[in-house]
Design a protein around this motif. Structure first.
Motif, PDB file in Angstrom:
ATOM      1  N   ALA A  83     -10.854  -8.351  -1.011  1.00  0.00           N
ATOM      2  CA  ALA A  83      -9.479  -8.661  -1.542  1.00  0.00           C
ATOM      3  C   ALA A  83      -8.455  -8.682  -0.437  1.00  0.00           C
ATOM      4  N   ALA A  84      -8.533  -7.365   0.374  1.00  0.00           N
ATOM      5  CA  ALA A  84      -7.589  -7.090   1.547  1.00  0.00           C
ATOM      6  C   ALA A  84      -8.066  -7.803   2.510  1.00  0.00           C
ATOM      7  N   ALA A  85      -9.405  -8.337   2.696  1.00  0.00           N
ATOM      8  CA  ALA A  85      -9.706  -9.192   4.129  1.00  0.00           C
ATOM      9  C   ALA A  85      -9.173 -10.633   3.793  1.00  0.00           C
TER      10      ALA A  85
ATOM     11  N   PRO B  64      -3.301  -8.990  -2.155  1.00  0.00           N
ATOM     12  CA  PRO B  64      -2.748  -9.022  -3.412  1.00  0.00           C
ATOM     13  C   PRO B  64      -2.106  -8.052  -3.824  1.00  0.00           C
ATOM     14  N   THR B  65      -1.227  -7.932  -4.820  1.00  0.00           N
ATOM     15  CA  THR B  65      -0.360  -6.751  -5.223  1.00  0.00           C
ATOM     16  C   THR B  65      -1.413  -5.943  -5.782  1.00  0.00           C
ATOM     17  N   GLY B  66      -1.260  -4.575  -5.413  1.00  0.00           N
ATOM     18  CA  GLY B  66      -2.221  -3.632  -5.835  1.00  0.00           C
ATOM     19  C   GLY B  66      -3.223  -3.290  -5.003  1.00  0.00           C
TER      20      GLY B  66
END
Length: 88
Positions: A11-13, A44-46
């Motif tokens: 998700a972060a990448a 993304p948020t979180g």
């Protein structure tokens, strides 16, 4: 070498995998620094930023756990980034 991301790291990448070309003699630690240095969009948020996830992640080198970040990598190696997982 190919870096594959899982769970929060993915998700972060922003994608599942990417290739890196590092000089001969590069280590897992060098790869982690190179991955962290890439500018990326906000996750993304979180989801924490990728450098923070990397600092807490485990790594597999060609599907085998690698604990020594001084391990030398080869150009055809596959490194999996496994962030901490919750649950049992």
């Amino acid at each position: 070498m190919l870096v594959r991301y899982f769970a929060a790291a993915r998700a972060a990448a922003g994608f599942e995998e990417e290739k890196f070309n590092l000089p001969d003699g590069a280590t897992v630690a060098d790869l982690v620094k190179a991955v962290a240095a890439v500018e990326r969009p906000e996750p993304p948020t979180g989801t924490p930023p990728l450098p923070r996830i990397l600092s807490r992640s485990s790594f597999l080198l060609n599907e085998v756990a690698v604990r020594d970040h001084a391990t030398v990598l080869g150009p055809d190696d596959v490194v999996d980034v496994l962030p901490p997982f919750a649950g049992g």
